[in-house]
Design an enzyme around this catalytic site. Sequence first.
Site, PDB file in Angstrom:
ATOM      1  N   GLN A  61      47.698  33.166  30.647  1.00  0.00           N
ATOM      2  CA  GLN A  61      46.415  32.892  30.003  1.00  0.00           C
ATOM      3  C   GLN A  61      46.537  31.888  28.864  1.00  0.00           C
ATOM      4  O   GLN A  61      45.523  31.446  28.319  1.00  0.00           O
ATOM      5  CB  GLN A  61      45.785  34.191  29.497  1.00  0.00           C
ATOM      6  CG  GLN A  61      45.322  35.097  30.627  1.00  0.00           C
ATOM      7  CD  GLN A  61      44.637  36.317  30.080  1.00  0.00           C
ATOM      8  OE1 GLN A  61      45.290  37.312  29.781  1.00  0.00           O
ATOM      9  NE2 GLN A  61      43.326  36.235  29.939  1.00  0.00           N
ATOM     10  N   CYS A 104      37.489  39.655  30.172  1.00  0.00           N
ATOM     11  CA  CYS A 104      38.750  38.919  30.183  1.00  0.00           C
ATOM     12  C   CYS A 104      38.605  37.707  29.278  1.00  0.00           C
ATOM     13  O   CYS A 104      37.567  37.036  29.298  1.00  0.00           O
ATOM     14  CB  CYS A 104      39.072  38.487  31.610  1.00  0.00           C
ATOM     15  SG  CYS A 104      40.604  37.563  31.783  1.00  0.00           S
ATOM     16  N   LEU A 105      39.654  37.417  28.516  1.00  0.00           N
ATOM     17  CA  LEU A 105      39.612  36.252  27.639  1.00  0.00           C
ATOM     18  C   LEU A 105      39.555  34.946  28.421  1.00  0.00           C
ATOM     19  O   LEU A 105      39.163  33.927  27.876  1.00  0.00           O
ATOM     20  CB  LEU A 105      40.811  36.274  26.688  1.00  0.00           C
ATOM     21  CG  LEU A 105      40.838  37.461  25.719  1.00  0.00           C
ATOM     22  CD1 LEU A 105      42.118  37.429  24.884  1.00  0.00           C
ATOM     23  CD2 LEU A 105      39.606  37.493  24.839  1.00  0.00           C
TER      24      LEU A 105
END
Length: 179
Positions: A61, A104-105
């Site tokens: 991420q 979710c980021l």
Amino acid sequence: MRHGSIPGARGRVRPLTLLGDPVLYARCAEVTDFGPELSRLVEDLFATMYAAEGVGLAANQVGEPLRVFVFDCPDDEDVRHLGHVVNPRLVTADGVTLRGPEGCLSLPGLEAGTERYDHAVVEGFTSTGEPVTIHGTGFFARCLQHETDHLEGRVYADRVTGRRRRRLMRQVAKSSWHR
């Protein structure tokens, strides 16, 4: 008085990868070097997670395709779980299957009802190579499954089906961050 450093205090905040970035869809590589670069990555993951107000963050991420994630996540009894796992392996996901809101980021501002087990066990290592086993229940079990999914090249949206998936994908298409 707290002993030791606060996770992420020495880290730098990195840009988040967003849905559509190929690094989110490839299985991450096993970590083989447990040296200072790995420690820096863990610190950066904590710093980035805290800056984004998340409860977990996987290395892909932030664009690093390595099997590492961090967490600072409560369970359903509000017990705080703080740590990281290198080369995690989800060894147990069982119990009751619950559909709950999941975000979710890498999909900022969105969430969808996603089915997850209410119990999970992850085995792996610390950044210094020590074996670790992490048990999670409730929301923390959801977090462990979510972050492990990231390292396998999946996002929670991949687990959403039917009407919920169509709705989520419409929201993605309308979002300001989607390419």
